[in-house]
Design an enzyme around this catalytic site. Structure first.
Site, PDB file in Angstrom:
ATOM      1  N   HIS A 219       0.860  -1.193   0.000  1.00 22.15           N
ATOM      2  CA  HIS A 219       0.000   0.000   0.000  1.00 22.15           C
ATOM      3  C   HIS A 219       0.890   1.235   0.000  1.00 22.15           C
ATOM      4  O   HIS A 219       2.030   1.203   0.478  1.00 22.15           O
ATOM      5  CB  HIS A 219      -0.892   0.016   1.241  1.00 22.15           C
ATOM      6  CG  HIS A 219      -1.982  -1.001   1.222  1.00 22.15           C
ATOM      7  ND1 HIS A 219      -2.958  -1.037   2.177  1.00 22.15           N
ATOM      8  CD2 HIS A 219      -2.254  -2.020   0.358  1.00 22.15           C
ATOM      9  CE1 HIS A 219      -3.791  -2.026   1.922  1.00 22.15           C
ATOM     10  NE2 HIS A 219      -3.379  -2.642   0.818  1.00 22.15           N
TER      11      HIS A 219
ATOM     12  N   GLU B 154       0.856   3.891   1.812  1.00 29.24           N
ATOM     13  CA  GLU B 154       1.289   4.304   3.147  1.00 29.24           C
ATOM     14  C   GLU B 154       2.415   3.420   3.669  1.00 29.24           C
ATOM     15  O   GLU B 154       3.381   3.925   4.253  1.00 29.24           O
ATOM     16  CB  GLU B 154       0.107   4.265   4.133  1.00 29.24           C
ATOM     17  CG  GLU B 154      -1.034   5.185   3.766  1.00 29.24           C
ATOM     18  CD  GLU B 154      -2.047   4.569   2.803  1.00 29.24           C
ATOM     19  OE1 GLU B 154      -3.079   5.213   2.583  1.00 29.24           O
ATOM     20  OE2 GLU B 154      -1.801   3.459   2.271  1.00 29.24           O
TER      21      GLU B 154
ATOM     22  N   CYS C 168      -5.379   1.989   6.359  1.00 29.49           N
ATOM     23  CA  CYS C 168      -6.057   0.778   6.798  1.00 29.49           C
ATOM     24  C   CYS C 168      -5.369   0.263   8.066  1.00 29.49           C
ATOM     25  O   CYS C 168      -4.379   0.832   8.529  1.00 29.49           O
ATOM     26  CB  CYS C 168      -6.019  -0.286   5.688  1.00 29.49           C
ATOM     27  SG  CYS C 168      -4.383  -1.010   5.409  1.00 29.49           S
TER      28      CYS C 168
ATOM     29  N   CYS D 211      -1.640  -0.542   7.440  1.00 30.29           N
ATOM     30  CA  CYS D 211      -0.825   0.666   7.299  1.00 30.29           C
ATOM     31  C   CYS D 211      -0.740   1.441   8.604  1.00 30.29           C
ATOM     32  O   CYS D 211       0.299   2.027   8.918  1.00 30.29           O
ATOM     33  CB  CYS D 211      -1.374   1.540   6.179  1.00 30.29           C
ATOM     34  SG  CYS D 211      -1.214   0.745   4.557  1.00 30.29           S
TER      35      CYS D 211
END
Length: 166
Positions: free
Chosen positions: A64, A66, A94, A97
């Site tokens: 991801h 992040e 999320c 992350c």
């Protein structure tokens, strides 16, 4: 655009948040999921800017935006250098992350799209099974405080997702 949230957003924060949205748009243009994140150190210098790379063949579900940005920032700054850092991200982190934000020592998170708004955009798309778990709840379970500001500029951030998840 939520005028109240935008008014509460400092000018520098708005610029960095818009940069994370630009990274998300670039990620989409490259055929990846439309998420972007940047990490800014305590002095206000961008030390990492990453898009999402969770799609095969070169990507994986842990890539991801992040996760990639905080990992790159940590490698560049080390634990002490992360003090005072801020993650600016096109969507609320999320649970995965948020854990990375916690463990790398980021002190502050500013995000655009909320998990709730993201779910409205993605629906039940199998490539983005969005958690219904706000990052604030994840951070509240930790032993150190992480300041959170968001959602901000949701309408601007949503543009990169329009017609993507159909």
């Amino acid at each position: 655009m939520d005028d109240h949230a935008t008014m509460a957003l400092e000018t520098a924060d708005a610029a960095f948040l818009r940069e994370s949205i630009r990274v998300a748009e670039q990620s989409r243009a490259e055929g990846r999921h439309p998420f972007g994140a940047i990490v800014v150190d305590a002095a206000g210098t961008v030390v990492a800017a990453c898009g999402n790379n969770s799609l095969p063949p070169e990507g994986d579900p842990t890539q991801h935006a992040e996760m990639r940005a905080v990992a790159a920032a940590f490698r560049a700054l080390g634990a002490e250098g992360m003090t005072g850092s801020t993650l600016f991200t096109s969507a609320e982190p999320c649970a995965m992350c948020s854990g990375a934000v916690y463990w790398t020592g980021v002190d502050r998170v500013v995000y655009a799209l909320s998990e709730h708004r993201l779910l409205e955009l993605t629906g039940d798309h199998p490539e983005n099974p969005t958690f219904s778990l706000p990052c604030r709840e994840v951070f509240a379970r930790g032993q150190r405080t992480i300041a959170v500001s968001g959602p901000h500029l949701e309408d601007e951030a949503a543009v990169a997702h329009l017609d993507f998840w159909n």
